[in-house]
Scaffold this motif. Structure first.
Motif, PDB file in Angstrom:
ATOM      1  N   ARG A 170       0.830  -1.042   0.047  1.00 49.19           N
ATOM      2  CA  ARG A 170       0.057   0.006  -0.115  1.00 49.19           C
ATOM      3  C   ARG A 170       0.818   1.254   0.098  1.00 49.19           C
ATOM      4  NH1 ARG A 170      -4.583  -1.696  -1.847  1.00 49.19           N
ATOM      5  NH2 ARG A 170      -4.916  -3.917  -1.284  1.00 49.19           N
ATOM      6  N   GLU A 171       0.239   2.457  -0.232  1.00 52.12           N
ATOM      7  CA  GLU A 171       0.959   3.453  -0.535  1.00 52.12           C
ATOM      8  C   GLU A 171       1.591   4.001   0.954  1.00 52.12           C
ATOM      9  OE1 GLU A 171      -1.595   7.399  -0.349  1.00 52.12           O
ATOM     10  OE2 GLU A 171      -2.710   6.210  -1.465  1.00 52.12           O
ATOM     11  N   PRO A 172       2.574   4.817   1.089  1.00 52.34           N
ATOM     12  CA  PRO A 172       3.295   4.980   2.245  1.00 52.34           C
ATOM     13  C   PRO A 172       2.127   5.956   3.335  1.00 52.34           C
ATOM     14  CG  PRO A 172       5.028   5.568   0.381  1.00 52.34           C
ATOM     15  CD  PRO A 172       3.545   5.307  -0.144  1.00 52.34           C
ATOM     16  N   GLY A 173       2.365   5.579   4.418  1.00 48.00           N
ATOM     17  CA  GLY A 173       1.371   6.110   5.448  1.00 48.00           C
ATOM     18  C   GLY A 173       0.115   5.581   5.508  1.00 48.00           C
ATOM     19  N   THR A 174      -0.026   4.755   4.756  1.00 48.75           N
ATOM     20  CA  THR A 174      -1.879   3.920   4.850  1.00 48.75           C
ATOM     21  C   THR A 174      -1.600   3.351   6.282  1.00 48.75           C
ATOM     22  OG1 THR A 174      -1.794   3.343   2.555  1.00 48.75           O
ATOM     23  CG2 THR A 174      -3.177   1.954   4.083  1.00 48.75           C
ATOM     24  N   ARG A 175      -2.644   3.589   6.957  1.00 49.52           N
ATOM     25  CA  ARG A 175      -3.030   3.213   8.143  1.00 49.52           C
ATOM     26  C   ARG A 175      -3.731   1.656   8.065  1.00 49.52           C
ATOM     27  NH1 ARG A 175       0.857   5.771   9.323  1.00 49.52           N
ATOM     28  NH2 ARG A 175       1.105   3.870  10.299  1.00 49.52           N
ATOM     29  N   SER A 176      -3.736   0.888   9.143  1.00 52.80           N
ATOM     30  CA  SER A 176      -4.173  -0.444   9.041  1.00 52.80           C
ATOM     31  C   SER A 176      -4.961  -0.806  10.396  1.00 52.80           C
ATOM     32  CB  SER A 176      -3.217  -1.480   8.784  1.00 52.80           C
ATOM     33  OG  SER A 176      -2.245  -1.669   9.850  1.00 52.80           O
ATOM     34  N   VAL A 177      -6.153  -1.423   9.876  1.00 51.67           N
ATOM     35  CA  VAL A 177      -7.042  -2.107  11.065  1.00 51.67           C
ATOM     36  C   VAL A 177      -7.431  -3.454  10.643  1.00 51.67           C
ATOM     37  CG1 VAL A 177      -9.346  -1.576  12.041  1.00 51.67           C
ATOM     38  CG2 VAL A 177      -8.173   0.408  11.433  1.00 51.67           C
ATOM     39  N   VAL A 178      -7.547  -4.283  11.646  1.00 54.07           N
ATOM     40  CA  VAL A 178      -8.001  -5.628  11.733  1.00 54.07           C
ATOM     41  C   VAL A 178      -9.291  -5.889  12.300  1.00 54.07           C
ATOM     42  CG1 VAL A 178      -7.467  -8.069  11.963  1.00 54.07           C
ATOM     43  CG2 VAL A 178      -5.809  -6.741  10.714  1.00 54.07           C
ATOM     44  N   LEU A 179     -10.194  -6.295  11.654  1.00 49.49           N
ATOM     45  CA  LEU A 179     -11.371  -7.326  12.365  1.00 49.49           C
ATOM     46  C   LEU A 179     -11.012  -8.606  12.653  1.00 49.49           C
ATOM     47  CD1 LEU A 179     -12.417  -4.496  11.020  1.00 49.49           C
ATOM     48  CD2 LEU A 179     -14.802  -5.523  11.644  1.00 49.49           C
ATOM     49  N   ALA A 180     -11.086  -9.155  13.994  1.00 52.20           N
ATOM     50  CA  ALA A 180     -10.814 -10.476  14.154  1.00 52.20           C
ATOM     51  C   ALA A 180     -11.994 -10.998  15.203  1.00 52.20           C
ATOM     52  CB  ALA A 180      -9.531 -10.778  14.428  1.00 52.20           C
ATOM     53  N   HIS A 181     -12.511 -12.383  14.830  1.00 52.17           N
ATOM     54  CA  HIS A 181     -13.427 -12.936  16.105  1.00 52.17           C
ATOM     55  C   HIS A 181     -12.702 -14.112  16.537  1.00 52.17           C
ATOM     56  CE1 HIS A 181     -17.322 -12.937  17.525  1.00 52.17           C
ATOM     57  NE2 HIS A 181     -17.531 -14.371  17.842  1.00 52.17           N
ATOM     58  N   ALA A 182     -12.105 -13.936  17.917  1.00 50.46           N
ATOM     59  CA  ALA A 182     -11.069 -14.823  18.381  1.00 50.46           C
ATOM     60  C   ALA A 182     -10.995 -14.914  19.779  1.00 50.46           C
ATOM     61  CB  ALA A 182      -9.936 -14.763  17.698  1.00 50.46           C
ATOM     62  N   PHE A 183     -10.752 -15.922  20.629  1.00 46.40           N
ATOM     63  CA  PHE A 183     -10.204 -15.540  21.945  1.00 46.40           C
ATOM     64  C   PHE A 183      -8.761 -15.353  22.338  1.00 46.40           C
ATOM     65  CE2 PHE A 183     -11.780 -17.647  26.243  1.00 46.40           C
ATOM     66  CZ  PHE A 183     -11.216 -16.566  26.838  1.00 46.40           C
ATOM     67  N   VAL A 184      -8.286 -14.182  22.714  1.00 45.97           N
ATOM     68  CA  VAL A 184      -6.800 -14.062  22.617  1.00 45.97           C
ATOM     69  C   VAL A 184      -6.645 -14.082  24.132  1.00 45.97           C
ATOM     70  CG1 VAL A 184      -5.418 -12.001  22.452  1.00 45.97           C
ATOM     71  CG2 VAL A 184      -7.186 -12.220  20.693  1.00 45.97           C
ATOM     72  N   THR A 185      -5.533 -14.595  24.276  1.00 50.17           N
ATOM     73  CA  THR A 185      -4.884 -14.963  25.616  1.00 50.17           C
ATOM     74  C   THR A 185      -4.879 -13.597  26.412  1.00 50.17           C
ATOM     75  OG1 THR A 185      -3.385 -16.510  24.651  1.00 50.17           O
ATOM     76  CG2 THR A 185      -2.928 -15.718  26.741  1.00 50.17           C
ATOM     77  N   GLY A 186      -5.359 -13.610  27.321  1.00 47.01           N
ATOM     78  CA  GLY A 186      -5.455 -12.416  28.541  1.00 47.01           C
ATOM     79  C   GLY A 186      -6.865 -11.929  28.638  1.00 47.01           C
ATOM     80  N   GLY A 187      -7.690 -12.366  27.576  1.00 46.13           N
ATOM     81  CA  GLY A 187      -9.049 -12.009  27.642  1.00 46.13           C
ATOM     82  C   GLY A 187      -9.820 -12.636  29.019  1.00 46.13           C
ATOM     83  N   VAL A 188     -10.784 -12.148  29.363  1.00 45.04           N
ATOM     84  CA  VAL A 188     -11.689 -12.756  30.312  1.00 45.04           C
ATOM     85  C   VAL A 188     -12.984 -13.095  29.773  1.00 45.04           C
ATOM     86  CG1 VAL A 188     -12.784 -12.653  32.859  1.00 45.04           C
ATOM     87  CG2 VAL A 188     -10.486 -11.469  32.228  1.00 45.04           C
ATOM     88  N   GLY A 189     -13.444 -14.358  29.746  1.00 42.21           N
ATOM     89  CA  GLY A 189     -14.898 -14.737  28.931  1.00 42.21           C
ATOM     90  C   GLY A 189     -15.869 -14.730  30.262  1.00 42.21           C
ATOM     91  N   SER A 190     -17.013 -15.078  29.881  1.00 38.95           N
ATOM     92  CA  SER A 190     -18.338 -15.009  30.733  1.00 38.95           C
ATOM     93  C   SER A 190     -19.254 -16.198  30.305  1.00 38.95           C
ATOM     94  CB  SER A 190     -19.190 -13.788  30.438  1.00 38.95           C
ATOM     95  OG  SER A 190     -19.506 -13.777  29.056  1.00 38.95           O
ATOM     96  N   ASP A 191     -20.471 -16.398  30.854  1.00 38.74           N
ATOM     97  CA  ASP A 191     -21.044 -17.511  30.784  1.00 38.74           C
ATOM     98  C   ASP A 191     -21.796 -17.680  29.365  1.00 38.74           C
ATOM     99  OD1 ASP A 191     -20.173 -18.451  33.336  1.00 38.74           O
ATOM    100  OD2 ASP A 191     -22.036 -17.774  34.164  1.00 38.74           O
ATOM    101  N   SER A 192     -21.865 -16.714  28.999  1.00 34.40           N
ATOM    102  CA  SER A 192     -22.722 -16.571  27.520  1.00 34.40           C
ATOM    103  C   SER A 192     -21.988 -16.370  26.186  1.00 34.40           C
ATOM    104  CB  SER A 192     -23.450 -15.157  27.388  1.00 34.40           C
ATOM    105  OG  SER A 192     -22.406 -14.231  27.257  1.00 34.40           O
ATOM    106  N   GLU A 193     -20.748 -16.717  26.090  1.00 35.67           N
ATOM    107  CA  GLU A 193     -20.029 -17.196  24.915  1.00 35.67           C
ATOM    108  C   GLU A 193     -19.870 -18.570  24.534  1.00 35.67           C
ATOM    109  OE1 GLU A 193     -17.654 -13.502  26.845  1.00 35.67           O
ATOM    110  OE2 GLU A 193     -17.284 -15.757  27.441  1.00 35.67           O
ATOM    111  N   ARG A 194     -20.153 -18.954  23.352  1.00 33.48           N
ATOM    112  CA  ARG A 194     -20.114 -20.301  23.191  1.00 33.48           C
ATOM    113  C   ARG A 194     -18.750 -20.743  22.760  1.00 33.48           C
ATOM    114  NH1 ARG A 194     -23.054 -21.476  17.634  1.00 33.48           N
ATOM    115  NH2 ARG A 194     -24.805 -21.074  18.710  1.00 33.48           N
ATOM    116  N   THR A 195     -18.125 -21.761  23.435  1.00 38.16           N
ATOM    117  CA  THR A 195     -16.874 -22.178  23.131  1.00 38.16           C
ATOM    118  C   THR A 195     -16.302 -22.302  21.911  1.00 38.16           C
ATOM    119  OG1 THR A 195     -15.034 -23.720  23.808  1.00 38.16           O
ATOM    120  CG2 THR A 195     -17.294 -24.455  23.576  1.00 38.16           C
ATOM    121  N   ILE A 196     -15.095 -21.956  21.623  1.00 39.75           N
ATOM    122  CA  ILE A 196     -14.541 -22.202  20.200  1.00 39.75           C
ATOM    123  C   ILE A 196     -13.302 -23.325  20.396  1.00 39.75           C
ATOM    124  CG2 ILE A 196     -15.647 -20.198  19.216  1.00 39.75           C
ATOM    125  CD1 ILE A 196     -12.517 -18.754  19.582  1.00 39.75           C
ATOM    126  N   ALA A 197     -13.269 -23.904  21.348  1.00 35.15           N
ATOM    127  CA  ALA A 197     -12.129 -24.823  21.613  1.00 35.15           C
ATOM    128  C   ALA A 197     -12.054 -26.106  20.470  1.00 35.15           C
ATOM    129  CB  ALA A 197     -12.308 -25.396  23.070  1.00 35.15           C
TER     130      ALA A 197
END
Length: 391
Positions: A170-197
């Motif tokens: 990409r052209e110089p200076g282009t900023r980048s953003v990522v959307l992702a649906h995942a369980f990242v280490t350090g996050g705290v879950g709750s009872d309402s998420e379906r496991t993705i194990a």
């Protein structure tokens, strides 16, 4: 560029059987108000738009109205599917939707093809927004052409490798953003998420997402910051009583020519609060101090020594939105008998009496005992062949 990071709308989800569509629409309408009031350019939705792969017609209407309001308020939308969504259904007509400002990134094949946007000024740097749909490892490793990859970390690493390669073009200076649906280490879950194990491992390390200006995460329902550029927005509503203490919110994200310029939290309204009440039924029904919970979703744990009869109906006379009920008798015994021990040396009548006692904490009354005895005697006199027993 100013972005609003949201995720996990779960439109169509119920709360212990209670319909939430009205509450969901009320909160999602607030997103459009934020877009207008905060001059938001782009709304990011990091997965789980719907609660099921085939949402109801009304759920689709609620989500569509919310997105229409956001678009009318002046923002474009970038959406990726989560583990609850059907990526194929969500991505239908994606090319046509993009013309109207709704950008869908729903397949592994297009995860390195960004949505390229500018805030509007001729001097504004471009922002490349990449959408990583929820990647089921066993399916994604073949779709990504890496059959040796195993687990969430491996397939997400390959996704980010492809994104990094595209950023470099990409052209110089282009900023980048990522959307992702995942369980990242350090996050705290709750009872309402379906496991993705998968194979017992569902978490991925945060450094998988290094190299971009901002990562809008979805899946976990509590808002949390894993790093300045790596955050969960959480769900807009609570979907379990384990979330009762959470502040539901979204992230207001600013990017400038130097990268991430700032992130601010914006709280969302709570259409109906959650309350967990514990005590004897009579106390919950009669004590004035519980009046403040009469309009809440209520989870009640009754501590009566004897299980109250018709307890949920009585609770709903005072708490119309009571949705969950447990019975934990105060001072109750934790002893659990095995079936063989419970019935050994006892008559049918004694077994039936003891069953009632175990279930409600009190033996049957004289009238109930007479009814049990009569029923058991009648059952013993019946002809098995009349009941279809051809043994």
């Amino acid at each position: 560029m100013r972005m609003l990071h949201t995720s996990d709308w779960h439109v169509g989800r119920t709360f212990h059987g209670a319909d939430l569509l009205a509450e969901q629409e009320a909160v999602l309408t607030q997103l459009a108000d934020l877009v207008a009031g905060e001059s938001v350019d782009v709304v990011l939705i990091a997965g789980d738009i719907y609660d099921r792969a085939v949402p109801s017609a009304e759920a689709v209407r609620v989500a569509t109205r919310a997105m229409k309001r956001i678009r009318e308020a002046g923002a474009q939308l970038v959406i990726t599917p989560g583990n609850h969504d059907s990526a194929a259904r969500l991505g239908a007509f994606a090319e046509f939707a993009a013309a109207g400002g709704l950008h869908l990134r729903t397949t592994a094949a297009e995860l390195s093809e960004p949505v390229l946007l500018r805030a509007g000024g001729v001097d504004d740097v471009p922002v490349a927004i990449y959408g990583i749909p929820y990647l089921e490892p066993e399916i994604a490793r073949h779709a990504l052409g890496v059959p040796h990859a195993r687990g969430h970390t491996a397939v997400l690493s390959e996704a980010m490798r492809r994104i990094a390669e595209d950023i470099a073009t990409r052209e110089p200076g282009t900023r980048s953003v990522v959307l992702a649906h995942a369980f990242v280490t350090g996050g705290v879950g709750s009872d309402s998420e379906r496991t993705i194990a998968v194979g017992g491992v569902e978490q991925v390390p945060g450094d998988v997402f290094d190299g971009v200006d901002y990562v809008a995460l979805g899946h976990l329902h509590g808002a949390q910051t894993l790093a300045d550029h790596l955050r969960y927005s959480g769900s807009p509503l609570a979907y379990s009583f384990s979330e009762s203490a959470q502040r539901k919110s979204v992230w207001l994200v600013d990017l400038d020519a130097d990268g991430l310029a700032g992130v601010e939290r914006r709280d969302l309204p709570v259409p109906r609060k959650l309350a967990t009440l514990i005590g004897p039924l009579s106390e919950l029904l009669d004590t004035p101090e519980y009046a403040e919970y009469e309009d809440c979703f209520v989870s009640a744990t009754l501590t009566d020594r004897v299980r109250p009869v018709d307890a949920m109906r009585k609770l709903r006379d005072r708490f119309p939105h009571a949705v969950h009920l447990d019975w934990e008798p105060e001072g109750g015994s934790a002893t659990v008998l095995r079936y063989a021990e419970a019935v050994r040396g006892r008559s049918d009548t004694e077994i039936a009496r003891n069953f009632l006692d175990d279930c409600r904490g009190a033996p049957p009354s004289d009238r109930e005992h007479a009814l049990l005895t009569s029923a058991l005697e009648t059952a013993g006199k019946r002809d098995p062949e009349q009941d279809g027993d051809v043994r």
